[in-house]
Write a protein that holds these residues in place. Structure first.
Motif, PDB file in Angstrom:
ATOM      1  N   PHE A  95      12.799   2.914  15.984  1.00  0.00           N
ATOM      2  CA  PHE A  95      12.330   3.035  14.449  1.00  0.00           C
ATOM      3  C   PHE A  95      10.889   3.629  14.125  1.00  0.00           C
ATOM      4  O   PHE A  95      10.178   3.270  15.154  1.00  0.00           O
ATOM      5  N   SER A  96      10.682   4.399  13.188  1.00  0.00           N
ATOM      6  CA  SER A  96       9.409   4.938  12.720  1.00  0.00           C
ATOM      7  C   SER A  96       9.336   4.711  11.307  1.00  0.00           C
ATOM      8  O   SER A  96      10.383   5.271  10.649  1.00  0.00           O
ATOM      9  N   ALA A  97       8.586   4.388  10.608  1.00  0.00           N
ATOM     10  CA  ALA A  97       8.339   4.467   9.199  1.00  0.00           C
ATOM     11  C   ALA A  97       6.897   4.539   8.714  1.00  0.00           C
ATOM     12  O   ALA A  97       5.927   4.090   9.358  1.00  0.00           O
ATOM     13  N   ALA A  98       6.749   4.945   7.626  1.00  0.00           N
ATOM     14  CA  ALA A  98       5.417   5.512   7.030  1.00  0.00           C
ATOM     15  C   ALA A  98       5.206   4.808   5.758  1.00  0.00           C
ATOM     16  O   ALA A  98       6.168   4.665   4.895  1.00  0.00           O
ATOM     17  N   ALA A  99       3.817   4.475   5.441  1.00  0.00           N
ATOM     18  CA  ALA A  99       3.490   3.964   3.924  1.00  0.00           C
ATOM     19  C   ALA A  99       3.683   5.080   3.041  1.00  0.00           C
ATOM     20  O   ALA A  99       2.479   5.901   3.009  1.00  0.00           O
ATOM     21  N   GLY A 100       4.550   5.300   2.459  1.00  0.00           N
ATOM     22  CA  GLY A 100       4.831   6.371   1.189  1.00  0.00           C
ATOM     23  C   GLY A 100       3.645   6.185   0.389  1.00  0.00           C
ATOM     24  O   GLY A 100       3.019   5.621   0.221  1.00  0.00           O
ATOM     25  N   GLY A 101       3.734   7.380  -0.456  1.00  0.00           N
ATOM     26  CA  GLY A 101       2.828   7.713  -1.526  1.00  0.00           C
ATOM     27  C   GLY A 101       1.606   8.236  -1.342  1.00  0.00           C
ATOM     28  O   GLY A 101       1.539   8.917  -0.262  1.00  0.00           O
ATOM     29  N   ARG A 102       0.720   8.318  -2.158  1.00  0.00           N
ATOM     30  CA  ARG A 102      -0.692   9.112  -2.172  1.00  0.00           C
ATOM     31  C   ARG A 102      -1.727   8.119  -2.838  1.00  0.00           C
ATOM     32  O   ARG A 102      -2.010   8.482  -4.032  1.00  0.00           O
ATOM     33  N   GLY A 103      -2.404   7.175  -1.941  1.00  0.00           N
ATOM     34  CA  GLY A 103      -3.371   6.623  -2.555  1.00  0.00           C
ATOM     35  C   GLY A 103      -3.631   5.086  -1.902  1.00  0.00           C
ATOM     36  O   GLY A 103      -2.957   4.887  -1.031  1.00  0.00           O
ATOM     37  N   THR A 104      -4.551   4.341  -2.439  1.00  0.00           N
ATOM     38  CA  THR A 104      -4.715   3.182  -1.770  1.00  0.00           C
ATOM     39  C   THR A 104      -4.078   2.022  -1.736  1.00  0.00           C
ATOM     40  O   THR A 104      -3.259   1.977  -2.892  1.00  0.00           O
ATOM     41  N   ILE A 105      -3.803   1.336  -0.846  1.00  0.00           N
ATOM     42  CA  ILE A 105      -2.990   0.160  -0.562  1.00  0.00           C
ATOM     43  C   ILE A 105      -3.896  -0.988  -0.714  1.00  0.00           C
ATOM     44  O   ILE A 105      -4.418  -1.149   0.204  1.00  0.00           O
ATOM     45  N   GLY A 106      -3.870  -1.963  -1.522  1.00  0.00           N
ATOM     46  CA  GLY A 106      -4.964  -2.965  -1.576  1.00  0.00           C
ATOM     47  C   GLY A 106      -6.311  -2.585  -2.233  1.00  0.00           C
ATOM     48  O   GLY A 106      -6.233  -1.281  -2.783  1.00  0.00           O
ATOM     49  N   PRO A 107      -7.114  -3.483  -2.172  1.00  0.00           N
ATOM     50  CA  PRO A 107      -7.263  -4.761  -1.374  1.00  0.00           C
ATOM     51  C   PRO A 107      -6.620  -5.653  -2.127  1.00  0.00           C
ATOM     52  O   PRO A 107      -6.471  -5.687  -3.418  1.00  0.00           O
ATOM     53  N   TYR A 108      -6.143  -6.866  -1.484  1.00  0.00           N
ATOM     54  CA  TYR A 108      -5.516  -8.075  -2.001  1.00  0.00           C
ATOM     55  C   TYR A 108      -6.247  -9.272  -1.770  1.00  0.00           C
ATOM     56  O   TYR A 108      -6.984  -9.116  -0.746  1.00  0.00           O
ATOM     57  N   THR A 109      -6.058 -10.347  -2.382  1.00  0.00           N
ATOM     58  CA  THR A 109      -6.924 -11.453  -2.121  1.00  0.00           C
ATOM     59  C   THR A 109      -6.425 -12.307  -1.051  1.00  0.00           C
ATOM     60  O   THR A 109      -6.975 -13.241  -0.278  1.00  0.00           O
ATOM     61  N   THR A 110      -5.235 -12.046  -0.534  1.00  0.00           N
ATOM     62  CA  THR A 110      -4.461 -12.579   0.542  1.00  0.00           C
ATOM     63  C   THR A 110      -4.169 -11.633   1.572  1.00  0.00           C
ATOM     64  O   THR A 110      -3.746 -10.626   1.344  1.00  0.00           O
ATOM     65  N   ASP A 111      -3.813 -12.124   3.022  1.00  0.00           N
ATOM     66  CA  ASP A 111      -3.004 -11.097   3.781  1.00  0.00           C
ATOM     67  C   ASP A 111      -1.654 -11.043   3.094  1.00  0.00           C
ATOM     68  O   ASP A 111      -1.052 -11.726   2.746  1.00  0.00           O
ATOM     69  N   THR A 112      -1.414  -9.602   3.400  1.00  0.00           N
ATOM     70  CA  THR A 112      -0.312  -9.204   2.777  1.00  0.00           C
ATOM     71  C   THR A 112       0.655  -8.077   3.644  1.00  0.00           C
ATOM     72  O   THR A 112       0.189  -7.536   4.228  1.00  0.00           O
ATOM     73  N   THR A 113       1.844  -8.445   3.729  1.00  0.00           N
ATOM     74  CA  THR A 113       2.875  -7.719   4.466  1.00  0.00           C
ATOM     75  C   THR A 113       3.065  -6.233   4.050  1.00  0.00           C
ATOM     76  O   THR A 113       3.265  -5.859   2.876  1.00  0.00           O
ATOM     77  N   MET A 114       2.645  -5.411   5.135  1.00  0.00           N
ATOM     78  CA  MET A 114       2.693  -3.838   4.656  1.00  0.00           C
ATOM     79  C   MET A 114       4.305  -3.409   4.522  1.00  0.00           C
ATOM     80  O   MET A 114       5.028  -3.912   5.207  1.00  0.00           O
ATOM     81  N   ILE A 115       4.514  -2.507   3.336  1.00  0.00           N
ATOM     82  CA  ILE A 115       5.778  -1.931   3.217  1.00  0.00           C
ATOM     83  C   ILE A 115       5.765  -0.590   3.540  1.00  0.00           C
ATOM     84  O   ILE A 115       5.095   0.290   3.064  1.00  0.00           O
ATOM     85  N   TYR A 116       6.325  -0.348   4.415  1.00  0.00           N
ATOM     86  CA  TYR A 116       6.559   1.180   4.929  1.00  0.00           C
ATOM     87  C   TYR A 116       8.037   1.629   4.364  1.00  0.00           C
ATOM     88  O   TYR A 116       8.910   1.465   5.216  1.00  0.00           O
ATOM     89  N   ASN A 117       7.877   2.287   3.433  1.00  0.00           N
ATOM     90  CA  ASN A 117       9.042   2.671   2.684  1.00  0.00           C
ATOM     91  C   ASN A 117       9.524   4.086   3.113  1.00  0.00           C
ATOM     92  O   ASN A 117      10.645   4.554   2.367  1.00  0.00           O
ATOM     93  N   THR A 118       8.860   4.718   3.726  1.00  0.00           N
ATOM     94  CA  THR A 118       9.398   6.276   4.140  1.00  0.00           C
ATOM     95  C   THR A 118       9.869   6.067   5.595  1.00  0.00           C
ATOM     96  O   THR A 118       8.945   6.186   6.464  1.00  0.00           O
ATOM     97  N   VAL A 119      11.276   6.009   5.562  1.00  0.00           N
ATOM     98  CA  VAL A 119      11.997   5.849   7.046  1.00  0.00           C
ATOM     99  C   VAL A 119      12.053   7.094   7.738  1.00  0.00           C
ATOM    100  O   VAL A 119      12.559   7.839   7.127  1.00  0.00           O
ATOM    101  N   ILE A 120      11.176   7.294   8.981  1.00  0.00           N
ATOM    102  CA  ILE A 120      11.475   8.756   9.885  1.00  0.00           C
ATOM    103  C   ILE A 120      12.697   8.614  10.505  1.00  0.00           C
ATOM    104  O   ILE A 120      13.390   9.281  10.632  1.00  0.00           O
TER     105      ILE A 120
END
Length: 223
Positions: A95-120
């Protein structure tokens, strides 16, 4: 006095009590007999008689039985080969997937699971684009990579996680750089059902993009 006949002779009575003998078509068949007694083995031969037609039937039956056994062996080998091919096909995972969108992800106050919603690509459907978690469908050796792009003004950092255990990471502190890029990779021996994901460290950010921030994995071989 009754006449004594030799083996293979047939007695026929005619007038005046004259006895005639006729030859009968008898074929003798030899075969080996194995004897075992008190732990000792011995081979000898025994000869039995049968009519020609019966002998031919016996030989034909033996040939048919041998052919049947050969066909059954060949069929079993073919079934095993088909099963092996099916298992190989079913065990393909990548599998390969990318973090879709165009802009910053975070920062958050706790460690957060990344969602790579663009599946290649998602051969085997082991990666879940809704949760960002890869679940190993088979025990085996896997290879994972992850990369990110981020602005340089804030800290950035990602970590590869296996069953809540932090494995390897890539980070960069805030600086005057206009942009940061990072990545890492690892071989992981997984059991069926193990989970692998990428987490964004607390107070860090990455850039959401279909081209720069990605997560990939592949099954190298089953164990």
């Amino acid at each position: 006095m009754s006449p004594v006949l030799a083996p293979g002779k047939h007695l026929t009575m005619v007038s005046n009590a004259t006895f005639l003998t006729m030859e009968l078509p008898i074929t003798r068949v030899g075969f080996s007999v194995a004897l075992a007694q008190d732990g000792l083995s011995e081979e000898g031969t025994e000869t039995k008689a049968c009519f020609p037609d019966m002998c031919e039937l016996i030989e034909e039956f033996g040939a048919m039985k041998a052919k049947q056994e050969a066909m059954e062996t060949s069929l079993k080998e073919t079934e095993n080969q088909v099963l092996e091919l099916k298992n190989k096909e079913a065990s393909k995972v990548a599998f390969s997937a990318a973090a879709g969108g165009r802009g910053t992800i975070g920062p958050y106050t706790t460690d957060t699971t990344m969602i790579y919603n663009t599946v290649i690509t998602n051969v085997g459907n082991a990666y879940n684009q809704q949760t960002g978690i890869f679940v190993a469908p088979f025990a085996g050796m896997y290879y994972f990579t992850f990369f990110y792009h981020a602005g340089g003004q804030d800290s950035s950092g990602l970590v590869l996680v296996k069953n809540n255990q932090y494995i390897i990471s890539t980070t960069d502190h805030s600086s005057s750089d206009s942009a940061d890029n990072g990545g890492n990779a690892a071989f992981l021996q997984l059991q069926q059902g193990d989970q692998v994901s990428i987490r964004l460290y607390a107070n860090c950010h990455v850039w959401g993009s279909n081209y720069r921030t990605s997560f990939s994995g592949v099954l190298l071989y089953s164990l």
